[in-house]
Design an enzyme around this catalytic site. Structure first.
Site, PDB file in Angstrom:
ATOM      1  N   CYS A 235     -28.237  23.532  11.546  1.00  0.00           N
ATOM      2  CA  CYS A 235     -28.877  22.212  11.459  1.00  0.00           C
ATOM      3  C   CYS A 235     -28.508  21.434  12.713  1.00  0.00           C
ATOM      4  O   CYS A 235     -28.707  21.919  13.820  1.00  0.00           O
ATOM      5  CB  CYS A 235     -28.478  21.494  10.175  1.00  0.00           C
ATOM      6  N   ARG A 240     -25.759  20.308   6.796  1.00  0.00           N
ATOM      7  CA  ARG A 240     -26.932  20.666   5.997  1.00  0.00           C
ATOM      8  C   ARG A 240     -27.104  22.183   5.942  1.00  0.00           C
ATOM      9  O   ARG A 240     -27.533  22.737   4.920  1.00  0.00           O
ATOM     10  CB  ARG A 240     -28.182  19.998   6.580  1.00  0.00           C
TER      11      ARG A 240
END
Length: 276
Positions: A235, A240
């Site tokens: 990410c 994430r």
């Protein structure tokens, strides 16, 4: 309906409510600043500041064992503590889970639905800070097998048995944004060549809980992200992408998945490295 591969590492709101006062369970809330925690948090939760406790000034994850050991000890965590993770941000719980596993902690659980679901059910919150008695923690050597490094990513490009999964927003993937805003000055936006875009929140229901096995399998296999391949998630700074790593490895049972925690923060800043 099929169950997740590791169903026991998810806890729901009722389980957490029933175990709030258990002496061997430590609840960790991590956020970018303490405002949410101070406004009202789950009773017994210890606050970790993502910016100062977990990241370096350049937004790389701090893997210094001494720093991590001190953080655990100051949080009242021993090697035998059951740790439950959550945050105001949807990816935080799984990111903390990944970090705990990198450092070899045994019993870590992800709070399914997190703070969002806790509040939606009218569960109790408090503004009182947790009083912590420091512990002693025997830290293990960080496990490099859960991480993908720059060279690993570079070598995976174009290989049929590998797949790069970009879990950022479509705007970040396309190059419209550099971490939630248009690129500034020398920032380069876009994605790693050949990476497949699957926004991490697509794995979640509207209430913040994880989707079913069948829904998750359809989501990833439709993008040719299959369990027979070497999968690397990334990410912006590795948070994430740790969420998608968790979904693939612990909910769907993928055995060959790693998180590139350097992510776009590293890749985009290396001179002359290709981007799309």
């Amino acid at each position: 309906m099929s169950q997740y591969t590791h169903n026991n590492i998810l806890v729901d709101t009722q389980w957490l409510f029933e175990h709030l006062n258990h002496p061997n369970i430590r609840l960790i809330q991590a956020d970018m600043n303490p405002q949410t925690y101070n406004a009202g948090h789950i009773p017994g939760a210890v606050f970790w500041n993502i910016t100062t406790d977990l990241l370096l000034p350049d937004y790389r994850i701090n893997f210094d064992p001494a720093v991590w050991q001190k953080l655990l000890e100051n949080s009242g965590i021993t090697n035998n503590t059951t740790v439950v993770t959550y945050g105001d941000f949807a990816a935080t719980s799984a990111w903390l889970f990944w970090l705990f596993k990198v450092f070899g902690h045994g019993d870590v659980r992800v709070f399914n639905g997190g703070y969002q679901k806790w509040m939606s059910e009218g569960r109790p919150v408090t503004i009182d800070s947790q009083i912590i008695t420091p512990t002693e923690y025997q830290l293990q050597t960080p496990d490099p097998n859960l991480r993908a490094f720059f060279q690993d990513v570079q070598e995976s490009i174009g290989k049929l048995d590998s797949v790069l999964v970009d879990v950022r927003t479509p705007q970040e993937y396309s190059g419209e944004w550099f971490f939630m805003q248009p690129p500034q000055k020398t920032e380069r936006a876009g994605h790693i060549p050949g990476a497949v875009s699957v926004y991490y929140e697509l794995a979640l229901n509207e209430d913040g809980t994880f989707k079913s096995v069948q829904e998750l399998q359809t989501l990833y296999t439709s993008k040719n992200i299959t369990s027979d391949k070497q999968v690397i998630t990334y990410c912006a700074v590795g948070g994430r992408s740790a969420h998608t790593w968790f979904v693939l490895k612990y909910l769907l049972g993928y055995s060959k998945v790693r998180n590139y925690d350097g992510s776009w923060n590293e890749w985009s800043r290396i001179p002359n490295i290709p981007i799309e």
